[in-house]
Design a protein around this motif. Structure first.
Motif, PDB file in Angstrom:
ATOM      1  N   THR A  63       0.864  -1.180   0.000  1.00 28.41           N
ATOM      2  CA  THR A  63       0.000   0.000   0.000  1.00 28.41           C
ATOM      3  C   THR A  63       0.895   1.221   0.000  1.00 28.41           C
ATOM      4  OG1 THR A  63      -0.066   0.102   2.416  1.00 28.41           O
ATOM      5  CG2 THR A  63      -1.806  -1.173   1.335  1.00 28.41           C
ATOM      6  N   SER A  65       0.716   3.704   2.016  1.00 24.24           N
ATOM      7  CA  SER A  65       1.077   4.084   3.381  1.00 24.24           C
ATOM      8  C   SER A  65       1.699   2.909   4.105  1.00 24.24           C
ATOM      9  CB  SER A  65      -0.164   4.552   4.144  1.00 24.24           C
ATOM     10  OG  SER A  65      -1.056   3.473   4.313  1.00 24.24           O
ATOM     11  N   ARG A  66       2.572   3.194   4.997  1.00 21.69           N
ATOM     12  CA  ARG A  66       3.236   2.170   5.807  1.00 21.69           C
ATOM     13  C   ARG A  66       2.804   2.388   7.248  1.00 21.69           C
ATOM     14  NH1 ARG A  66       4.907  -1.922   3.400  1.00 21.69           N
ATOM     15  NH2 ARG A  66       6.495  -2.227   4.940  1.00 21.69           N
ATOM     16  N   ASP A  67       1.514   2.230   7.503  1.00 21.95           N
ATOM     17  CA  ASP A  67       1.004   2.463   8.842  1.00 21.95           C
ATOM     18  C   ASP A  67       1.359   1.294   9.762  1.00 21.95           C
ATOM     19  OD1 ASP A  67      -0.869   0.412   8.373  1.00 21.95           O
ATOM     20  OD2 ASP A  67      -2.417   1.826   7.798  1.00 21.95           O
ATOM     21  N   LEU A  68       1.163   1.518  11.034  1.00 22.11           N
ATOM     22  CA  LEU A  68       1.541   0.532  12.044  1.00 22.11           C
ATOM     23  C   LEU A  68       0.801  -0.789  11.856  1.00 22.11           C
ATOM     24  CD1 LEU A  68       3.279   0.008  14.498  1.00 22.11           C
ATOM     25  CD2 LEU A  68       1.467   0.973  15.920  1.00 22.11           C
ATOM     26  N   GLU A  69      -0.456  -0.719  11.486  1.00 20.91           N
ATOM     27  CA  GLU A  69      -1.252  -1.941  11.315  1.00 20.91           C
ATOM     28  C   GLU A  69      -0.715  -2.790  10.162  1.00 20.91           C
ATOM     29  OE1 GLU A  69      -5.938  -3.242  11.266  1.00 20.91           O
ATOM     30  OE2 GLU A  69      -5.402  -1.165  10.864  1.00 20.91           O
ATOM     31  N   SER A  70      -0.366  -2.171   9.048  1.00 19.56           N
ATOM     32  CA  SER A  70       0.167  -2.937   7.922  1.00 19.56           C
ATOM     33  C   SER A  70       1.541  -3.511   8.253  1.00 19.56           C
ATOM     34  CB  SER A  70       0.218  -2.101   6.645  1.00 19.56           C
ATOM     35  OG  SER A  70       1.120  -1.030   6.759  1.00 19.56           O
TER      36      SER A  70
END
Length: 107
Positions: A63, A65-70
């Motif tokens: 994705t 974004s490299r958010d914490l959940e991913s």
């Protein structure tokens, strides 16, 4: 050369844009190696490093974004798939490398 199919289960049922491999509940990675690589711990380490590269590519959540959940999703996928791969290879030297790398015993 020997091929091994490494199965991994999708480790979390979260609503992320998962990689193609994780769009299913399970996926397989075909990985070629020479059984002679497992004769020494140095060979097993080199094989482990190559295997990690393959697993990380398969588990990558692509994705924007490299958010914490991913990142947690990817990490869990990598950990489970690595554990499955090491168990599938069934090698004393690979088990030792895995334990050194992760601090966990196989099994």
């Amino acid at each position: 050369m020997k091929n091994v199919l490494i199965a991994a289960a999708s480790v979390m049922g979260i609503g992320l844009a998962a990689p193609a491999a994780l769009a299913q509940e399970e996926f397989a990675i075909e990985f070629s190696y020479d059984r002679a690589e497992l004769i020494t711990e140095e060979g097993a380490q080199a094989l482990y490093d190559r295997l990690q590269d393959e697993i990380e590519d398969a588990c990558e959540v692509s994705t924007g974004s490299r958010d914490l959940e991913s990142l947690r999703f990817e990490r869990a996928c990598i950990e489970e798939t690595t554990r499955n791969a090491v168990q599938t290879l069934n090698s004393h030297h690979m088990n030792a490398v895995y334990e050194t790398e992760t601090g966990e015993a196989v099994g």
